[in-house]
Structure formats: structure tokens, C-alpha cells
Design a protein around this motif. Structure first.
Motif, PDB file in Angstrom:
ATOM      1  N   ARG A   1       9.997  -9.588 -17.613  1.00 33.76           N
ATOM      2  CA  ARG A   1       9.696 -10.120 -16.282  1.00 33.76           C
ATOM      3  C   ARG A   1       9.505  -8.992 -15.256  1.00 33.76           C
ATOM      4  O   ARG A   1       8.587  -9.036 -14.434  1.00 33.76           O
ATOM      5  N   GLN A   2      10.395  -8.009 -15.313  1.00 34.02           N
ATOM      6  CA  GLN A   2      10.265  -6.887 -14.395  1.00 34.02           C
ATOM      7  C   GLN A   2       8.961  -6.126 -14.654  1.00 34.02           C
ATOM      8  O   GLN A   2       8.290  -5.678 -13.720  1.00 34.02           O
ATOM      9  N   ALA A   3       8.589  -5.987 -15.939  1.00 32.32           N
ATOM     10  CA  ALA A   3       7.356  -5.283 -16.283  1.00 32.32           C
ATOM     11  C   ALA A   3       6.143  -6.011 -15.714  1.00 32.32           C
ATOM     12  O   ALA A   3       5.224  -5.382 -15.168  1.00 32.32           O
ATOM     13  N   GLU A   4       6.130  -7.337 -15.816  1.00 35.13           N
ATOM     14  CA  GLU A   4       4.998  -8.105 -15.300  1.00 35.13           C
ATOM     15  C   GLU A   4       4.855  -7.924 -13.791  1.00 35.13           C
ATOM     16  O   GLU A   4       3.744  -7.748 -13.271  1.00 35.13           O
ATOM     17  N   ALA A   5       5.971  -7.909 -13.071  1.00 36.56           N
ATOM     18  CA  ALA A   5       5.909  -7.734 -11.619  1.00 36.56           C
ATOM     19  C   ALA A   5       5.356  -6.349 -11.261  1.00 36.56           C
ATOM     20  O   ALA A   5       4.496  -6.222 -10.375  1.00 36.56           O
ATOM     21  N   VAL A   6       5.815  -5.316 -11.941  1.00 39.43           N
ATOM     22  CA  VAL A   6       5.368  -3.958 -11.638  1.00 39.43           C
ATOM     23  C   VAL A   6       3.900  -3.779 -12.018  1.00 39.43           C
ATOM     24  O   VAL A   6       3.112  -3.188 -11.261  1.00 39.43           O
ATOM     25  N   LEU A   7       3.504  -4.290 -13.186  1.00 34.72           N
ATOM     26  CA  LEU A   7       2.123  -4.128 -13.642  1.00 34.72           C
ATOM     27  C   LEU A   7       1.154  -4.937 -12.783  1.00 34.72           C
ATOM     28  O   LEU A   7       0.018  -4.500 -12.533  1.00 34.72           O
ATOM     29  N   ALA A   8       1.586  -6.122 -12.322  1.00 38.55           N
ATOM     30  CA  ALA A   8       0.732  -6.901 -11.406  1.00 38.55           C
ATOM     31  C   ALA A   8       0.535  -6.132 -10.099  1.00 38.55           C
ATOM     32  O   ALA A   8      -0.561  -6.114  -9.527  1.00 38.55           O
ATOM     33  N   GLY A   9       1.607  -5.466  -9.640  1.00 32.74           N
ATOM     34  CA  GLY A   9       1.482  -4.635  -8.447  1.00 32.74           C
ATOM     35  C   GLY A   9       0.541  -3.460  -8.665  1.00 32.74           C
ATOM     36  O   GLY A   9      -0.219  -3.085  -7.765  1.00 32.74           O
ATOM     37  N   ALA A  10       0.586  -2.876  -9.860  1.00 34.12           N
ATOM     38  CA  ALA A  10      -0.322  -1.769 -10.175  1.00 34.12           C
ATOM     39  C   ALA A  10      -1.768  -2.249 -10.166  1.00 34.12           C
ATOM     40  O   ALA A  10      -2.666  -1.529  -9.694  1.00 34.12           O
ATOM     41  N   TYR A  11      -1.995  -3.469 -10.675  1.00 33.89           N
ATOM     42  CA  TYR A  11      -3.365  -4.014 -10.683  1.00 33.89           C
ATOM     43  C   TYR A  11      -3.876  -4.196  -9.255  1.00 33.89           C
ATOM     44  O   TYR A  11      -5.034  -3.854  -8.941  1.00 33.89           O
ATOM     45  N   GLU A  12      -3.035  -4.713  -8.367  1.00 37.49           N
ATOM     46  CA  GLU A  12      -3.453  -4.930  -6.980  1.00 37.49           C
ATOM     47  C   GLU A  12      -3.703  -3.608  -6.262  1.00 37.49           C
ATOM     48  O   GLU A  12      -4.569  -3.512  -5.400  1.00 37.49           O
ATOM     49  N   GLN A  13      -2.941  -2.565  -6.625  1.00 39.41           N
ATOM     50  CA  GLN A  13      -3.084  -1.271  -5.971  1.00 39.41           C
ATOM     51  C   GLN A  13      -4.233  -0.450  -6.534  1.00 39.41           C
ATOM     52  O   GLN A  13      -4.689   0.508  -5.901  1.00 39.41           O
ATOM     53  N   ALA A  14      -4.729  -0.822  -7.718  1.00 30.59           N
ATOM     54  CA  ALA A  14      -5.737  -0.015  -8.400  1.00 30.59           C
ATOM     55  C   ALA A  14      -6.999   0.138  -7.556  1.00 30.59           C
ATOM     56  O   ALA A  14      -7.464  -0.804  -6.915  1.00 30.59           O
TER      57      ALA A  14
ATOM     58  N   LEU B   1      11.618   7.213 -12.716  1.00 32.02           N
ATOM     59  CA  LEU B   1      10.763   6.471 -11.783  1.00 32.02           C
ATOM     60  C   LEU B   1      11.514   5.422 -10.981  1.00 32.02           C
ATOM     61  O   LEU B   1      11.039   5.002  -9.920  1.00 32.02           O
ATOM     62  N   SER B   2      12.674   4.986 -11.463  1.00 34.15           N
ATOM     63  CA  SER B   2      13.435   3.991 -10.702  1.00 34.15           C
ATOM     64  C   SER B   2      13.972   4.571  -9.394  1.00 34.15           C
ATOM     65  O   SER B   2      14.370   3.818  -8.496  1.00 34.15           O
ATOM     66  N   THR B   3      13.966   5.901  -9.264  1.00 38.46           N
ATOM     67  CA  THR B   3      14.459   6.532  -8.036  1.00 38.46           C
ATOM     68  C   THR B   3      13.340   6.859  -7.056  1.00 38.46           C
ATOM     69  O   THR B   3      13.612   7.359  -5.966  1.00 38.46           O
ATOM     70  N   VAL B   4      12.095   6.610  -7.434  1.00 36.55           N
ATOM     71  CA  VAL B   4      10.957   6.888  -6.544  1.00 36.55           C
ATOM     72  C   VAL B   4      10.800   5.737  -5.549  1.00 36.55           C
ATOM     73  O   VAL B   4      10.733   4.567  -5.944  1.00 36.55           O
ATOM     74  N   ASP B   5      10.759   6.049  -4.280  1.00 34.07           N
ATOM     75  CA  ASP B   5      10.593   5.017  -3.257  1.00 34.07           C
ATOM     76  C   ASP B   5       9.231   4.349  -3.392  1.00 34.07           C
ATOM     77  O   ASP B   5       8.256   4.956  -3.856  1.00 34.07           O
ATOM     78  N   THR B   6       9.146   3.098  -2.934  1.00 33.41           N
ATOM     79  CA  THR B   6       7.924   2.302  -3.078  1.00 33.41           C
ATOM     80  C   THR B   6       6.709   3.004  -2.469  1.00 33.41           C
ATOM     81  O   THR B   6       5.623   3.020  -3.061  1.00 33.41           O
ATOM     82  N   GLU B   7       6.882   3.606  -1.297  1.00 33.36           N
ATOM     83  CA  GLU B   7       5.725   4.220  -0.636  1.00 33.36           C
ATOM     84  C   GLU B   7       5.196   5.442  -1.378  1.00 33.36           C
ATOM     85  O   GLU B   7       4.069   5.873  -1.122  1.00 33.36           O
ATOM     86  N   HIS B   8       5.992   5.999  -2.299  1.00 35.77           N
ATOM     87  CA  HIS B   8       5.545   7.169  -3.039  1.00 35.77           C
ATOM     88  C   HIS B   8       4.961   6.820  -4.412  1.00 35.77           C
ATOM     89  O   HIS B   8       4.499   7.712  -5.121  1.00 35.77           O
ATOM     90  N   HIS B   9       4.988   5.542  -4.766  1.00 39.68           N
ATOM     91  CA  HIS B   9       4.432   5.133  -6.059  1.00 39.68           C
ATOM     92  C   HIS B   9       2.907   5.061  -5.982  1.00 39.68           C
ATOM     93  O   HIS B   9       2.340   4.480  -5.054  1.00 39.68           O
ATOM     94  N   THR B  10       2.261   5.643  -6.975  1.00 40.75           N
ATOM     95  CA  THR B  10       0.811   5.527  -7.131  1.00 40.75           C
ATOM     96  C   THR B  10       0.514   4.466  -8.190  1.00 40.75           C
ATOM     97  O   THR B  10       1.429   3.963  -8.860  1.00 40.75           O
ATOM     98  N   THR B  11      -0.764   4.160  -8.354  1.00 38.82           N
ATOM     99  CA  THR B  11      -1.121   3.228  -9.428  1.00 38.82           C
ATOM    100  C   THR B  11      -0.686   3.788 -10.780  1.00 38.82           C
ATOM    101  O   THR B  11      -0.133   3.066 -11.616  1.00 38.82           O
TER     102      THR B  11
END
Length: 618
Positions: free
Chosen positions: A413-426, A386-396
Motif C-alpha cells: 500500500r505504501q509503495a502504491e502511494a509513493v509510485l502514484a506520486g512519482a507518476y504525477e510528478q514525472a 530515503l525515508s529521511t529525505v524531506d518531501t520537498e527534496h524528493h525528485t521523481t
């Protein structure tokens, strides 16, 4: 480098014999039986056959036997009596075996009253004349044979003359188990070894003493294995093979030949593979399996082929040229796709191969592969994909997978940033609930940010007035409160939940609640209740597979509460055993993160209660 010494043994000299007490006891019994003529130790390369028989010879000499040694080899096998020529009188004529037997038989008879002990290493390489003469001398009781046979090499015709009867005792050696490897390392290094280091050395060596020795020596020379005074630790990312080890493995793989070598290279890059996944001839696979360099295992109608030792793959991958490696990976991916890619793990395999070959792959394929890796508990593979998937191709969903993998590999810290982004995208309440729970777990269990985790939990509870989602959030809250030092409050929260109804509709939620309550009861001294609940959680966890709701790991489900219950009940030895078994399971399953961290803390507490303040560091 000169001879190195850390513990009581010189590392570059002969290592101590550990874990072979039963075999030495059996040898002593055999030697005392006048009807037995030989003792032969069988096993694959590197398990310590020669080391064991050397100890046997020493034991025989201590009892008054005279001993002579011979080492069989392929060149000597081409010459009559080539292996034992140095033991024969000078006038023995290889062309006259009868006269030779008479001449040879006089020498040991006159040399000692007791039988002469003859040690022959690699009996399978004896020339036929030596086999016949050795057998004759054994039959008339003039010598006692101590020998070794390598079982992962070719079987020679000469071995047919070594008859397995009551007169010859056979012992089969296997690789050392992890506990014995730990004992050996502690003895050699003069101190305890960390659990991660033990796991890495055991996994890399496969319990093979020869490979283990080379790994340890190589790590010591490179400064990658060191002790600050109480505990030996291997530096993260240190190499797991050395030039000497590479030579040993190349010699081992030389039996494959050109065609077999090409298949071994493919297996090193893509294992496990099935016979239908490759274009190798069946006879090639049969020959490689007989030679002991690959293994075939069956699961129903499916057969999986793997290399016989993990180090084989490391050496083969390092020696395969880059362009050839890329071509093999892409060709194998195309082969699986051409056959429909119908297996559950095909997406993971194809994504991994294409990524390794080109550095990229179809985003949807990478996400499907990551989901498969997550179900197997392989969080490192999830990150790699998943680290190779571009931002625009990431789903929730892919962000949730990615955030959980970051959490489970300790990157809070990295997990919190990604999971917070998932919450906003949900876009659904379910996605927001999963994101919230993962964020809560990450903040509390991995980040030690208790206040933030509880506030996040409070906020979620205010939005969920009822239903299974609220019950799961309350279970999370009770668990955090319990582990924060308020077990009585945690029990009250859990007792208010309809846990049996929860079990019927949400097994993983029930597991989490049961584990949490069992831990709380143990901390409150109600050890019998805690033990009973933890056992129920263990049974349920083993009966139900993981799902996509981030269920508790085995450490949370039953290892922690069982460890706590046994420790609080004063059964510290049992608590130590449960904790060690849990650590081994977590490491073997490639799990890290919250389960491994809290299991380590639980084990440390047991050692502290046992009055061993330094032991928790291992």
C-alpha cells in the motif's frame, strides 16, 4: 532455567554430532593402523573440535582401549607437566625427565595390553615438558594421542615439538554449511525450521556450532523461537546475541589489546574498509588478521577488511558508547571525503555514516547512496536512506527508488502511494512509463490486485502506440495473464513480439519475456521447450548486469521457470533443489518482495505435487 527439551535431545546438554561422518570414518581408519601414533583435530573456536574428539574417544573405548583425558590451559602451561600432572605417578620429578620417562612409561604398559588413548584438548597450550613426554610415549608406541588445536589463536613454541609426520594424522574442521545447520536444528528441535529462520540463524552464527547453540538457547528462553506444532520460526527482529554469547565473543576479542580494539570498533561501524581508509598501523592489522578476528580479501588492487564473524560486529557496536560511536562515524566520513570520495560506493558509505551519527545528511548524498544500495539489491538500506529525505527534496527518480524498495520489502500500500506520486510528478514519458510498470508489478505481484493491475496496463498501452515501451508493457501483460491461469493466452501474446529484436535493444525486456514464456510453456506441459528457454534466460541474466529499468530478479528470470519445468516433467527432486538454491540466493542477496514471494509459492507447489502437504510451510 532447568534443562529444556523440545526434540529428542536436551537443549542445554550436549548436542548431537552432525555433519562429521567423514572425520569419524577417518579416525576409525587411523586407529586401526598400528603405525599411526596420533589423531589431531584442528580448527577455529566453536567449530566442534572438542565435541568430535569426545566422540573419537568413545569409539576407541568401545574397541577396548583405555582412555584418559587432559585439558591444556595457559596457567597450566607455566608449570612443568602442568597439563598431565594428574596422569603421572606421584614420584615423578619434573627436574629429572629421563627418570620421569622411565617411571611414566611403566604405568601405561602395565595398565593395558592395548595402547592407552590420551585425549588432550588445546594441544597448543601444552607446557614444553608435557610435549616432550607425550611425544616420547607416542614414539615408543605406549600411547595413542587424540588432540585438538585451535587455529585462530597464537602459535606457541611448544607446538614446534609436535611434528607433523606420517605418524600423526591431522583433520581440519570448518564451520558447518547451511544444509548441515538445517539438519542439526531439525535434530535438536525435533522438527523442521522455516527458511527465513534457517537463513537468519545460519547467517548470524556463520555455521559456528558454539555460537549457533547460544543463539538457539537464547531465542528459546526469550520465547522468540517457537513452533506451533509443525514448523519452528524465529520472531522478526529478535535479538541475535545473548549475555553468554557476548562473554564468549569478548573473550575471543581480548587478544586485540587497546589499539586493536579501537580499530575493531571502527570496523564494526563502517565495514568493509581498506587499509588506506584507516590510520591503524600495518602491524596492528597484520596481528589482528593472524589472530583470526579480521579478514582481508583482495579484488584487483583493492583490499577490503572485515570482521571475521558477523556476531563480532553486533557485540562491538552494542558496547561502543553513543558519543564515541557518533564521533567515529563522522570522522570516518570526513576522512573519505577528504580523499575525494572517488569510489562507486563512497556516496552510500558516507550517507549511511552521517545518517547513523546525526540522523540526517545532505538529501542529494542520500539519494546517490540509495541508488548505489539499489544496484546491490539492498532495498532495506534504500528505505533507511530515503525515508529521511524531506518531501520537498524528493525528485521523481528518488520516489521511484523509494517506491520500488517499499514494494520489494512487501509494503504494497505504501509503495502504491509513493509510485502514484512519482507518476504525477514525472516530467518525461520515460519516467511515467517506469512509474507505471513499477505500479503494475506492485499491484499484481505483491498486492494480488489483478484487476487494477491489468486496467493500469491497459491505460498505459492506450497511450503508447508502438516502440520498445509498448513491447515492455505487453510483456508485463502476458506475464500477468500467464500467472493468472491463462498460459496459452500469454504465449500467444509473447509469440507476437519481435523478441530477438527486443534482445538487441532491451536485454532486460527480453529476459522478462523469455522467463514469462518459459513459465507458460511449463504450465502447458511443453517442458522441454520451457527448460531450454529458462536456461537461455539464466545465461543471459548472468552475463548482463542490472540496470535502472527494474529488471526481473533471478527468481523470475530463471528459477521459477526452471522449477516449473522440472516439476511438470515429474522431476520433483530436481525442482526442489532448484527452488532451494533460488531461495538461498534471494536471501543471501538481501532480496525480498516479488522474487522471494513467488519463489516460495513455486516451491510450495512442488512439495504439494510431491505429496507433502505440510512441507510447503517451511
Amino acid at each position: 532455567m532447568g534443562e529444556t527439551s523440545t526434540g529428542p535431545y536436551p537443549l542445554t546438554g550436549r548436542w548431537p554430532l552432525v555433519g562429521r561422518h567423514d572425520e569419524l570414518t577417518r579416525f576409525a581408519q587411523v586407529l586401526a593402523d598400528p603405525w599411526i601414533q596420533g589423531f589431531v583435530v584442528c580448527g577455529p573456536s566453536g567449530v566442534g573440535r572438542s565435541r568430535l574428539v569426545e566422540e573419537c574417544v568413545t569409539a576407541a573405548v568401545d574397541q577396548g582401549y583405555e582412555a584418559v583425558r587432559a585439558a591444556a590451559s595457559a596457567p597450566a602451561a607455566r608449570i612443568p607437566f602442568g597439563t598431565i600432572a594428574h596422569l603421572l605417578p606421584y614420584d615423578v620429578d619434573p627436574a629429572g625427565p629421563v627418570a620421569g620417562f622411565v617411571s611414566v612409561s611403566k604405568a601405561p604398559a602395565e595398565a593395558a595390553r592395548n595402547r592407552l588413548v590420551v585425549l588432550v584438548d588445546d594441544l597448543q597450550l601444552l607446557d614444553p615438558a608435557s610435549v616432550v613426554l607425550t611425544r616420547q610415549l607416542m614414539d615408543v608406541g605406549l600411547i595413542f594421542l587424540i588432540g585438538t588445536i585451535r587455529t585462530d589463536g597464537p602459535v606457541t613454541g611448544a607446538m614446534e615439538l609436535i611434528r607433523w609426520e606420517d605418524s600423526v594424522r591431522r583433520v581440519d574442521l570448518a564451520e558447518l554449511d547451511q544444509d548441515t545447520v538445517e539438519e542439526l536444528l531439525r535434530t535438536v528441535l525435533g522438527g523442521p525450521v522455516g527458511r527465513r529462520t534457517l537463513h537468519e540463524l545460519f547467517t548470524a552464527s556463520g555455521g559456528n556450532v558454539l555460537y549457533l547453540r547460544e543463539l538457539v538457547l537464547g531465542a528459546l528462553r526469550a520465547g522468540a523461537l517457537a513452533s506451533e506444532g509443525t514448523l519452528w520460526e524465529l520472531a522478526t527482529g529478535s535479538p541475535t546475541h545473548t549475555p553468554r554469547l557476548t562473554e564468549l565473543i569478548n573473550a575471543r576479542l581480548a587478544c586485540a589489546g587497546g589499539t586493536g580494539r579501537r580499530f575493531l570498533e571502527l570496523l564494526a561501524l563502517c565495514e568493509p574498509l581498506g587499509p588506506l581508509d584507516v590510520d591503524a598501523l600495518p602491524q596492528t592489522l597484520i596481528d589482528l588478521e593472524r589472530a583470526g578476528v579480521i579478514r582481508a580479501s583482495g579484488d584487483g588492487r583493492r583490499v577490503s577488511l572485515t570482521l571475521a564473524h558477523p556476531l563480532y560486529g553486533k557485540v562491538l557496536r552494542a558496547q561502543t558508547p553513543l558519543i564515541r560511536r557518533r564521533a567515529m562515524l563522522l570522522r570516518q566520513a570526513e576522512r573519505i571525503e577528504a580523499h575525494g570520495a572517488r569510489r562507486d560506493d563512497d556516496a552510500l558509505r558516507i550517507a549511511s555514516w552521517r545518517l547513523a551519527a546525526t540522523g540526517t545528511a545532505d538529501p542529494a548524498l542520500l539519494v546517490r547512496g540509495a541508488a548505489t544500495a539499489r544496484r546491490a539489491g539492498d532495498h532495506a538500506r534504500v528505505l533507511a536512506l530515503l525515508s529521511t529525505v524531506d518531501t520537498e527534496h524528493h525528485t521523481t527518480g528518488s520516489r521511484l527508488l523509494y517506491g520500488e524498495a517499499l514494494m520489494e520489502t512487501g509494503q504494497c500500500r505504501q509503495a502504491e502511494a509513493v509510485l502514484a506520486g512519482a507518476y504525477e510528478q514525472a516530467s518525461t514519458e520515460r519516467e511515467r512509463r517506469v512509474a507505471t510498470r513499477l505500479r503494475t508489478h506492485n499491484l499484481f505481484w505483491m498486492g494480488a490486485r489483478t484487476k487494477e493491475a491489468l486496467e493500469l496496463n491497459d491505460e498505459a498501452l492506450s497511450r503508447v502506440p508502438h516502440g520498445a515501451d509498448r513491447e515492455l508493457l505487453l510483456i508485463d501483460r502476458a506475464t500477468m495473464i500467464t500467472m493468472s491461469g491463462r498460459p496459452a493466452e500469454g504465449v500467444r501474446l509473447l509469440d507476437a513480439l519481435p523478441r530477438e529484436e527486443l534482445r538487441a535493444k532491451e536485454v532486460n525486456g527480453w529476459l522478462w519475456a523469455t522467463s514469462s514464456k518459459a513459465t507458460a510453456l511449463a504450465l502447458l506441459g511443453r517442458t522441454r521447450e520451457a527448460w531450454s528457454l529458462a536456461e537461455a534466460a539464466e545465461r543471459a541474466h548472468r552475463a548482463h548486469p542490472r540496470d535502472e529499468q527494474a529488471p526481473p530478479s533471478p527468481a523470475f528470470t530463471y528459477v521459477l521457470p526452471l522449477t516449473h519445468a522440472a516439476a511438470e516433467d515429474g522431476r520433483l527432486a530436481l525442482a526442489r533443489e532448484i527452488g532451494a538454491r533460488g531461495t538461498a540466493g534471494l536471501l543471501t542477496g538481501r532480496a525480498a518482495g516479488q522474487g522471494a514471494t513467488w519463489n516460495a509459492l513455486s516451491r510450495a507447489r512442488v512439495e504439494w505435487l510431491a505429496g507433502r502437504p505440510h512441507a510447503p510451510r517451511s
